[in-house]
Design an enzyme around this catalytic site. Structure first.
Site, PDB file in Angstrom:
ATOM      1  N   ARG A  61      13.925 -53.443  16.458  1.00 56.86           N
ATOM      2  CA  ARG A  61      13.150 -54.270  15.535  1.00 56.86           C
ATOM      3  C   ARG A  61      13.923 -54.556  14.247  1.00 56.86           C
ATOM      4  O   ARG A  61      13.835 -55.649  13.681  1.00 56.86           O
ATOM      5  CB  ARG A  61      11.816 -53.577  15.226  1.00 56.86           C
ATOM      6  N   HIS A  65      14.524 -58.234  12.718  1.00 57.02           N
ATOM      7  CA  HIS A  65      14.159 -58.618  11.348  1.00 57.02           C
ATOM      8  C   HIS A  65      15.376 -59.085  10.563  1.00 57.02           C
ATOM      9  O   HIS A  65      15.291 -60.015   9.767  1.00 57.02           O
ATOM     10  CB  HIS A  65      13.474 -57.452  10.623  1.00 57.02           C
ATOM     11  N   VAL A  69      15.787 -63.332   9.152  1.00 52.28           N
ATOM     12  CA  VAL A  69      15.739 -63.593   7.712  1.00 52.28           C
ATOM     13  C   VAL A  69      17.175 -63.744   7.204  1.00 52.28           C
ATOM     14  O   VAL A  69      17.928 -62.768   7.231  1.00 52.28           O
ATOM     15  CB  VAL A  69      15.032 -62.435   6.969  1.00 52.28           C
ATOM     16  N   ASP A  73      22.893 -60.705   8.797  1.00 51.18           N
ATOM     17  CA  ASP A  73      23.856 -60.441   7.724  1.00 51.18           C
ATOM     18  C   ASP A  73      23.598 -59.090   7.063  1.00 51.18           C
ATOM     19  O   ASP A  73      24.074 -58.835   5.952  1.00 51.18           O
ATOM     20  CB  ASP A  73      23.790 -61.546   6.658  1.00 51.18           C
ATOM     21  N   SER A  75      21.039 -58.068   5.669  1.00 53.38           N
ATOM     22  CA  SER A  75      20.215 -58.128   4.445  1.00 53.38           C
ATOM     23  C   SER A  75      18.985 -57.233   4.555  1.00 53.38           C
ATOM     24  O   SER A  75      18.461 -56.767   3.544  1.00 53.38           O
ATOM     25  CB  SER A  75      19.817 -59.566   4.124  1.00 53.38           C
ATOM     26  N   ASN A  93       7.599 -55.086   6.530  1.00 53.09           N
ATOM     27  CA  ASN A  93       8.572 -53.998   6.567  1.00 53.09           C
ATOM     28  C   ASN A  93       7.952 -52.630   6.686  1.00 53.09           C
ATOM     29  O   ASN A  93       8.641 -51.710   7.077  1.00 53.09           O
ATOM     30  CB  ASN A  93       9.325 -53.915   5.241  1.00 53.09           C
ATOM     31  N   PRO A 161       7.812 -64.263  12.052  1.00 50.87           N
ATOM     32  CA  PRO A 161       6.551 -64.723  12.638  1.00 50.87           C
ATOM     33  C   PRO A 161       5.450 -63.705  12.391  1.00 50.87           C
ATOM     34  O   PRO A 161       5.699 -62.498  12.367  1.00 50.87           O
ATOM     35  CB  PRO A 161       6.864 -64.846  14.140  1.00 50.87           C
ATOM     36  N   HIS A 191       8.648 -56.098  22.889  1.00 56.01           N
ATOM     37  CA  HIS A 191       7.435 -55.296  22.693  1.00 56.01           C
ATOM     38  C   HIS A 191       7.115 -54.418  23.906  1.00 56.01           C
ATOM     39  O   HIS A 191       6.071 -53.780  23.940  1.00 56.01           O
ATOM     40  CB  HIS A 191       6.249 -56.200  22.348  1.00 56.01           C
ATOM     41  N   THR A 192       8.008 -54.365  24.857  1.00 53.94           N
ATOM     42  CA  THR A 192       7.832 -53.411  25.958  1.00 53.94           C
ATOM     43  C   THR A 192       8.137 -51.986  25.501  1.00 53.94           C
ATOM     44  O   THR A 192       7.861 -51.019  26.208  1.00 53.94           O
ATOM     45  CB  THR A 192       8.703 -53.814  27.180  1.00 53.94           C
TER      46      THR A 192
HETATM   47  C1  HEM Z   1       7.396 -63.190  18.515  1.00 56.84           C
HETATM   48  C2  HEM Z   1       7.078 -62.812  17.292  1.00 56.84           C
HETATM   49  C3  HEM Z   1       6.922 -61.379  16.881  1.00 56.84           C
HETATM   50  C4  HEM Z   1       5.912 -60.871  16.145  1.00 56.84           C
HETATM   51  C5  HEM Z   1       4.734 -61.642  15.566  1.00 56.84           C
HETATM   52  C6  HEM Z   1       6.141 -59.447  16.013  1.00 56.84           C
HETATM   53  C7  HEM Z   1       5.314 -58.576  15.306  1.00 56.84           C
HETATM   54  C8  HEM Z   1       5.404 -57.204  15.352  1.00 56.84           C
HETATM   55  C9  HEM Z   1       4.482 -56.296  14.725  1.00 56.84           C
HETATM   56  C10 HEM Z   1       3.282 -56.710  13.889  1.00 56.84           C
HETATM   57  C11 HEM Z   1       4.857 -55.040  15.051  1.00 56.84           C
HETATM   58  C12 HEM Z   1       4.148 -53.736  14.695  1.00 56.84           C
HETATM   59  C13 HEM Z   1       4.579 -53.176  13.371  1.00 56.84           C
HETATM   60  C14 HEM Z   1       3.727 -51.978  13.020  1.00 56.84           C
HETATM   61  O1  HEM Z   1       2.563 -52.180  12.647  1.00 56.84           O
HETATM   62  O2  HEM Z   1       4.171 -50.835  13.151  1.00 56.84           O
HETATM   63  C15 HEM Z   1       6.037 -55.142  15.864  1.00 56.84           C
HETATM   64  C16 HEM Z   1       6.725 -54.087  16.392  1.00 56.84           C
HETATM   65  C17 HEM Z   1       7.889 -54.209  17.111  1.00 56.84           C
HETATM   66  N1  HEM Z   1       8.577 -55.377  17.369  1.00 56.84           N
HETATM   67 FE1  HEM Z   1       7.912 -57.245  17.082  1.00 56.84          FE
HETATM   68  N2  HEM Z   1       7.283 -59.122  16.674  1.00 56.84           N
HETATM   69  C18 HEM Z   1       7.803 -60.271  17.225  1.00 56.84           C
HETATM   70  C19 HEM Z   1       8.980 -60.380  17.929  1.00 56.84           C
HETATM   71  C20 HEM Z   1       9.822 -59.328  18.204  1.00 56.84           C
HETATM   72  C21 HEM Z   1      11.145 -59.457  18.765  1.00 56.84           C
HETATM   73  C22 HEM Z   1      11.844 -60.788  19.067  1.00 56.84           C
HETATM   74  C23 HEM Z   1      11.620 -58.197  18.929  1.00 56.84           C
HETATM   75  C24 HEM Z   1      12.954 -57.749  19.459  1.00 56.84           C
HETATM   76  C25 HEM Z   1      13.684 -58.429  20.329  1.00 56.84           C
HETATM   77  C26 HEM Z   1      10.594 -57.284  18.474  1.00 56.84           C
HETATM   78  C27 HEM Z   1      10.666 -55.925  18.532  1.00 56.84           C
HETATM   79  C28 HEM Z   1       9.682 -55.058  18.093  1.00 56.84           C
HETATM   80  C29 HEM Z   1       9.705 -53.633  18.362  1.00 56.84           C
HETATM   81  C30 HEM Z   1      10.746 -52.899  19.194  1.00 56.84           C
HETATM   82  C31 HEM Z   1       8.592 -53.088  17.719  1.00 56.84           C
HETATM   83  C32 HEM Z   1       8.179 -51.606  17.676  1.00 56.84           C
HETATM   84  C33 HEM Z   1       8.811 -50.940  16.474  1.00 56.84           C
HETATM   85  C34 HEM Z   1       8.613 -49.428  16.439  1.00 56.84           C
HETATM   86  O3  HEM Z   1       8.118 -48.834  17.392  1.00 56.84           O
HETATM   87  O4  HEM Z   1       8.989 -48.842  15.404  1.00 56.84           O
HETATM   88  N3  HEM Z   1       9.527 -58.013  18.018  1.00 56.84           N
HETATM   89  N4  HEM Z   1       6.348 -56.485  16.025  1.00 56.84           N
HETATM   90  C1  LIG Z   2       8.303 -51.188   2.421  1.00 58.88           C
HETATM   91  O1  LIG Z   2       7.653 -51.730   1.298  1.00 58.88           O
HETATM   92  C2  LIG Z   2       6.830 -50.815   0.594  1.00 58.88           C
HETATM   93  C3  LIG Z   2       6.191 -51.570  -0.556  1.00 58.88           C
HETATM   94  O2  LIG Z   2       5.603 -52.739  -0.119  1.00 58.88           O
HETATM   95  C4  LIG Z   2       7.668 -49.636   0.077  1.00 58.88           C
HETATM   96  O3  LIG Z   2       6.824 -48.698  -0.547  1.00 58.88           O
HETATM   97  C5  LIG Z   2       8.381 -48.976   1.269  1.00 58.88           C
HETATM   98  O4  LIG Z   2       9.254 -47.966   0.797  1.00 58.88           O
HETATM   99  C6  LIG Z   2       9.191 -50.016   2.039  1.00 58.88           C
HETATM  100  N1  LIG Z   2       9.727 -49.389   3.232  1.00 58.88           N
HETATM  101  C7  LIG Z   2      11.038 -49.286   3.449  1.00 58.88           C
HETATM  102  C8  LIG Z   2      11.423 -48.666   4.724  1.00 58.88           C
HETATM  103  O5  LIG Z   2      11.868 -49.657   2.645  1.00 58.88           O
END
Ligand code: HEM
Ligand SMILES: *[C@@H]1O[C@H](CO)[C@@H](O)[C@H](O)[C@H]1NC(C)=O
Ligand SMILES: *[C@@H]1O[C@H](CO)[C@@H](O)[C@H](O)[C@H]1NC(C)=O
Ligand SMILES: *[C@@H]1O[C@H](CO)[C@@H](O)[C@H](O)[C@H]1NC(C)=O
Ligand SMILES: *[C@@H]1O[C@H](CO)[C@@H](O)[C@H](O)[C@H]1NC(C)=O
Length: 323
Positions: A61, A65, A69, A73, A75, A93, A161, A191-192
């Site tokens: 992820r 990200h 953005v 790079d 960032s 984030n 997104p 998201h698998t």
């Molecule tokens: C299509 C648009 C996408 C949206 C709207 C989206 C949104 C999100 C959101 C809301 C989460 C949960 C964050 C949380 O609450 O902990 C998440 C997790 C995640 N996303 Fe996406 N995502 C998108 C695309 C992608 C893509 C393209 C990838 C990688 C190729 C990706 C990889 C992941 C992974 C691996 C997690 C789990 C992170 C973890 O377990 O720490 N996502 N995503």
């Molecule tokens: C994400 O942003 C919050 C403030 O919105 C901050 O407190 C937190 O440390 C940030 N997380 C990371 C991993 O930098």
């Protein structure tokens, strides 16, 4: 005559610039300057993933990200400075993790080839290694990215997104970055693996249109199950996005989406377009699934979005700080 003698060199040099851009990343970029980079990053990543397999999702992820953005790079790795909030501090984030893996790989590389390997390249390698280590595909990572010097939380909010994005939003966000509708379906398969907190989907359970209703596009029994895990306003609980196999990279995501158990509206939205729907359904059958191979190809594409090369940007000494 006069026009063509002026224009021809311009046309030629333009196409050379484009060629140089298209070919600027190269798997062998550090062959002379840091020949062991791939092995060092792999060993570092393995040491973390073996202790904590769930970090693999976070590392994938982070790379996503980063690339969405300002291009890939590095960032996303920068800390906020002088009170200007960086991407890390944007709302999407709050759940980013895994920075320590990047920092450890960077520290190991600075010992053997100081000032040579960019943080953006390290992140691209770490994401690949993390996915490969949990049964995902392998892909060769083209290298030579340089690190950006700007990171703004406002850009993260605008460029990433949203989990409630509909299919037309998703297609245009991905399309603007040069990613196809197929890439959208394929990369959503990220998201698998991994987890989500409750807020990105709790409206679907409790207040879909603002009238205390549920999202009719989600399986109603699944909604009941999710409600038991995520009471209203819960911000700390996490749920698996691919229940039961959130630490193994497989096609489970597509099976879930096809059964109307995609967690976010953006996941469910893949059923609202003929091409993405056909892709989702094709992946639910092991005889027809192409997901692992497709994911490798789409990751190489994603990893080249907006990269800085040549003399642009810098090679950071510390991935959290500009030099
Ligand atoms: C299509 C648009 C996408 C949206 C709207 C989206 C949104 C999100 C959101 C809301 C989460 C949960 C964050 C949380 O609450 O902990 C998440 C997790 C995640 N996303 Fe996406 N995502 C998108 C695309 C992608 C893509 C393209 C990838 C990688 C190729 C990706 C990889 C992941 C992974 C691996 C997690 C789990 C992170 C973890 O377990 O720490 N996502 N995503
Ligand atoms: C994400 O942003 C919050 C403030 O919105 C901050 O407190 C937190 O440390 C940030 N997380 C990371 C991993 O930098
Ligand atoms: C970057 O920010 C994190 C979280 O606030 C902090 O732990 C870390 O020490 C900072 N890194 C540097 C190099 O300042
Ligand atoms: C998709 O969502 C956007 C807002 O993000 C909205 O303007 C647009 O009308 C929606 N499109 C469809 C087809 O629902
Ligand atoms: C549901 O959404 C409406 C409109 O956004 C809001 O006024 C209301 O407070 C919400 N209800 C709950 C329980 O969150």
């Amino acid at each position: 005559m006069a026009i063509s003698t002026v224009l021809l060199p311009m046309v030629l040099s333009l196409s050379l610039v484009q060629l140089a851009y298209a070919q600027s990343l190269d798997q062998g970029f550090y062959a002379n300057t840091c020949p062991n980079v791939v092995g060092i990053v792999k060993r570092t990543t393995a040491s973390f993933i073996s202790q904590s397999p769930s970090l693999a999702a976070s590392l994938l992820r982070l790379h996503f990200h980063d690339c969405f953005v300002r291009g890939c790079d590095g960032s996303v790795l920068l800390n906020s400075t002088n009170g200007i909030p960086a991407e890390k501090d944007a709302i999407p984030n709050k759940t980013l993790r895994g920075f320590q893996v990047i920092d450890a790989a960077k520290a190991a590389l600075e010992v053997v080839c100081p000032g040579v390997v960019s943080c953006a390249d390290i992140l691209a390698l770490v994401a690949r290694d993390a996915v490969t280590m949990i049964n995902g595909p392998y892909w060769a990572v083209p290298l030579g990215r340089r690190d950006g010097v700007v990171s703004l939380s406002s850009e993260a909010l605008n460029s990433l997104p949203a989990p409630f994005a509909n299919i037309s939003d998703l297609k245009s966000t991905f399309g603007a970055l040069g990613l196809s509708v197929k890439d959208l379906a394929v990369l959503s398969g990220g998201h698998t693996i991994g987890i989500s907190h409750c807020p990105p989907f709790s409206d679907r359970l409790y207040n879909f249109t603002g009238n205390g209703d549920t999202d009719p596009s989600m399986d109603q029994r699944y909604i009941q199950q999710l409600k038991t895990k995520c009471p209203p306003a819960d911000v700390t609980t996490t749920v698996e996005m691919d229940p039961g196999s959130s630490r193994i990279f497989n096609t489970g995501y597509f099976t879930a989406v096809s059964a109307r158990k995609g967690l976010f509206q953006s996941d469910a939205a893949l059923l609202n377009d003929a091409e993405t729907k056909a892709y989702v359904q094709q992946q639910t059958n092991s005889a027809t699934s192409t997901f692992l191979k497709d994911f490798a190809a789409s990751m190489v594409k994603m990893g080249q979005i907006g990269v800085l090369t040549g003399k642009a940007g810098e090679i950071r000494k510390n991935c959290a700080l500009r030099n």
